[in-house]
Design a protein around this motif. Sequence first.
Motif, mmCIF file in Angstrom:
data_model
loop_
_atom_site.group_PDB
_atom_site.id
_atom_site.type_symbol
_atom_site.label_atom_id
_atom_site.label_comp_id
_atom_site.label_asym_id
_atom_site.label_seq_id
_atom_site.Cartn_x
_atom_site.Cartn_y
_atom_site.Cartn_z
ATOM 1 N N SER A 173 -70.166 -45.984 -4.538
ATOM 2 C CA SER A 173 -69.775 -47.391 -4.607
ATOM 3 C C SER A 173 -70.072 -47.984 -5.980
ATOM 4 C CB SER A 173 -70.471 -48.220 -3.522
ATOM 5 O OG SER A 173 -71.852 -48.322 -3.785
ATOM 6 N N ILE A 174 -69.307 -49.035 -6.283
ATOM 7 C CA ILE A 174 -69.557 -49.908 -7.436
ATOM 8 C C ILE A 174 -69.554 -51.317 -6.862
ATOM 9 C CG2 ILE A 174 -68.743 -50.729 -9.679
ATOM 10 C CD1 ILE A 174 -67.126 -48.108 -9.915
ATOM 11 N N GLU A 175 -70.730 -51.954 -6.844
ATOM 12 C CA GLU A 175 -70.857 -53.270 -6.207
ATOM 13 C C GLU A 175 -70.328 -53.175 -4.775
ATOM 14 O OE1 GLU A 175 -72.177 -56.493 -7.469
ATOM 15 O OE2 GLU A 175 -73.166 -55.020 -8.713
ATOM 16 N N ASP A 176 -69.335 -54.008 -4.402
ATOM 17 C CA ASP A 176 -68.808 -54.027 -3.027
ATOM 18 C C ASP A 176 -67.654 -53.051 -2.816
ATOM 19 O OD1 ASP A 176 -70.572 -56.098 -2.649
ATOM 20 O OD2 ASP A 176 -69.071 -57.677 -2.822
ATOM 21 N N ILE A 177 -67.255 -52.342 -3.857
ATOM 22 C CA ILE A 177 -66.125 -51.416 -3.734
ATOM 23 C C ILE A 177 -66.678 -50.044 -3.342
ATOM 24 C CG2 ILE A 177 -64.151 -50.380 -4.899
ATOM 25 C CD1 ILE A 177 -64.289 -52.781 -6.879
ATOM 26 N N VAL A 178 -66.330 -49.620 -2.117
ATOM 27 C CA VAL A 178 -66.883 -48.386 -1.551
ATOM 28 C C VAL A 178 -65.778 -47.341 -1.466
ATOM 29 C CG1 VAL A 178 -68.041 -47.377 0.463
ATOM 30 C CG2 VAL A 178 -68.556 -49.736 -0.223
ATOM 31 N N LEU A 179 -66.121 -46.123 -1.855
ATOM 32 C CA LEU A 179 -65.158 -45.022 -1.822
ATOM 33 C C LEU A 179 -64.603 -44.836 -0.413
ATOM 34 C CD1 LEU A 179 -63.796 -42.592 -3.260
ATOM 35 C CD2 LEU A 179 -65.790 -41.238 -2.585
ATOM 36 N N ASP A 180 -63.294 -44.775 -0.316
ATOM 37 C CA ASP A 180 -62.624 -44.477 0.945
ATOM 38 C C ASP A 180 -62.785 -42.973 1.201
ATOM 39 O OD1 ASP A 180 -60.862 -43.879 2.997
ATOM 40 O OD2 ASP A 180 -59.185 -45.024 2.163
ATOM 41 N N GLU A 181 -63.588 -42.635 2.204
ATOM 42 C CA GLU A 181 -63.896 -41.222 2.454
ATOM 43 C C GLU A 181 -62.707 -40.436 3.003
ATOM 44 O OE1 GLU A 181 -66.409 -39.509 1.475
ATOM 45 O OE2 GLU A 181 -67.827 -41.067 0.900
ATOM 46 N N THR A 182 -61.603 -41.132 3.329
ATOM 47 C CA THR A 182 -60.418 -40.397 3.766
ATOM 48 C C THR A 182 -59.656 -39.820 2.572
ATOM 49 O OG1 THR A 182 -58.933 -42.323 3.753
ATOM 50 C CG2 THR A 182 -60.176 -41.904 5.788
ATOM 51 N N LEU A 183 -60.017 -40.258 1.361
ATOM 52 C CA LEU A 183 -59.397 -39.703 0.156
ATOM 53 C C LEU A 183 -60.032 -38.359 -0.165
ATOM 54 C CD1 LEU A 183 -59.274 -42.785 -2.264
ATOM 55 C CD2 LEU A 183 -57.338 -41.736 -1.068
ATOM 56 N N SER A 184 -59.245 -37.322 -0.222
ATOM 57 C CA SER A 184 -59.752 -36.015 -0.643
ATOM 58 C C SER A 184 -59.966 -36.031 -2.148
ATOM 59 C CB SER A 184 -58.754 -34.912 -0.285
ATOM 60 O OG SER A 184 -58.590 -34.844 1.108
ATOM 61 N N PRO A 185 -60.812 -35.135 -2.672
ATOM 62 C CA PRO A 185 -60.969 -35.061 -4.128
ATOM 63 C C PRO A 185 -59.609 -34.891 -4.802
ATOM 64 C CG PRO A 185 -62.656 -33.765 -3.059
ATOM 65 C CD PRO A 185 -61.711 -34.212 -1.968
ATOM 66 N N GLY A 186 -59.362 -35.725 -5.816
ATOM 67 C CA GLY A 186 -58.096 -35.684 -6.534
ATOM 68 C C GLY A 186 -57.065 -36.664 -6.004
ATOM 69 N N GLU A 187 -57.361 -37.319 -4.880
ATOM 70 C CA GLU A 187 -56.428 -38.294 -4.320
ATOM 71 C C GLU A 187 -56.812 -39.707 -4.736
ATOM 72 O OE1 GLU A 187 -54.823 -36.153 -0.248
ATOM 73 O OE2 GLU A 187 -56.353 -37.715 -0.064
ATOM 74 N N TRP A 188 -55.820 -40.605 -4.735
ATOM 75 C CA TRP A 188 -56.058 -41.996 -5.097
ATOM 76 C C TRP A 188 -55.211 -42.892 -4.218
ATOM 77 C CZ3 TRP A 188 -51.482 -44.201 -6.611
ATOM 78 C CH2 TRP A 188 -50.527 -43.366 -7.197
ATOM 79 N N GLU A 189 -55.610 -44.178 -4.190
ATOM 80 C CA GLU A 189 -54.845 -45.179 -3.470
ATOM 81 C C GLU A 189 -54.906 -46.485 -4.239
ATOM 82 O OE1 GLU A 189 -56.700 -45.436 0.368
ATOM 83 O OE2 GLU A 189 -58.442 -46.516 -0.390
ATOM 84 N N GLU A 190 -53.867 -47.288 -4.109
ATOM 85 C CA GLU A 190 -53.875 -48.594 -4.769
ATOM 86 C C GLU A 190 -54.728 -49.548 -3.955
ATOM 87 O OE1 GLU A 190 -50.984 -51.549 -7.291
ATOM 88 O OE2 GLU A 190 -50.054 -50.045 -5.979
ATOM 89 N N ILE A 191 -55.569 -50.316 -4.648
ATOM 90 C CA ILE A 191 -56.423 -51.311 -4.005
ATOM 91 C C ILE A 191 -56.255 -52.629 -4.735
ATOM 92 C CG2 ILE A 191 -58.141 -49.631 -3.204
ATOM 93 C CD1 ILE A 191 -59.908 -50.656 -5.612
ATOM 94 N N PHE A 192 -56.924 -53.628 -4.262
ATOM 95 C CA PHE A 192 -56.931 -54.925 -4.940
ATOM 96 C C PHE A 192 -58.378 -55.301 -5.186
ATOM 97 C CE2 PHE A 192 -52.493 -55.457 -4.566
ATOM 98 C CZ PHE A 192 -52.145 -54.802 -3.388
ATOM 99 N N PRO A 193 -58.673 -55.919 -6.314
ATOM 100 C CA PRO A 193 -60.069 -56.229 -6.630
ATOM 101 C C PRO A 193 -60.650 -57.213 -5.618
ATOM 102 C CG PRO A 193 -58.603 -57.339 -8.144
ATOM 103 C CD PRO A 193 -57.745 -56.438 -7.305
ATOM 104 N N LEU A 194 -61.927 -57.005 -5.322
ATOM 105 C CA LEU A 194 -62.600 -57.866 -4.329
ATOM 106 C C LEU A 194 -63.101 -59.129 -4.976
ATOM 107 C CD1 LEU A 194 -64.538 -55.019 -2.547
ATOM 108 C CD2 LEU A 194 -62.340 -55.994 -1.939
#
Length: 194
Positions: A173-194
């Motif tokens: 995590s970085i502050e309130d942004i927590v890694l989505d554990e459904t993402l496999s290594p090398g995968e990414w998803e678009e998010i919006f800043p908190l």
Amino acid sequence: MFHYYMFNKPFGCVTARRDSLYPTVMDYFSELNNDNLNPVGRLDRETTGLLLITDDGVFNQKLTHPSYHKEKTYHFTVLGDLTEDRCQQLEKGILLKGSPVLTSPAKLKVFRQDILSNIIDTLHPEVQSAVCNNLPTHPVTYGEITISEGRKRQIRRMMKAVHCCVIELKRISIEDIVLDETLSPGEWEEIFPL
């Protein structure tokens, strides 16, 4: 309109735009054809987990500049015994080799202990090769650490200062942004800043 991506950085790629030896984190985003994207901060080649990628320079600055003291949390595996005394040293601040200033206090949790022979098969092959000459009974400690700085290889250097060697490090995590554990290594998803 700016874009923000959560990336689960795999072992072995470097946080850079280009590298002559290793794949880079930006290679995973080439399909987006956005030359303005940059990593938010850095993870060394051996560190895995949460890395944010964005084309919003102000957002990037607010998460990475030392004056903002953003908390970053990691799960670690170290060769060595993180005794209560060693944990207290890390929590109070450590004088790193080559630095005249103590690290900021860290938050630390120890989850469990084991021995090297029980866990060596779970390690990345490159790490297995690096630690194979240690005694099979060498203690191994699992835990979590939160820091609010971003010095070069800081957690690895902090652990070395208390006679432990990081063999796995994953930012969760970085502050309130927590890694989505459904993402496999090398995968990414678009998010919006908190």
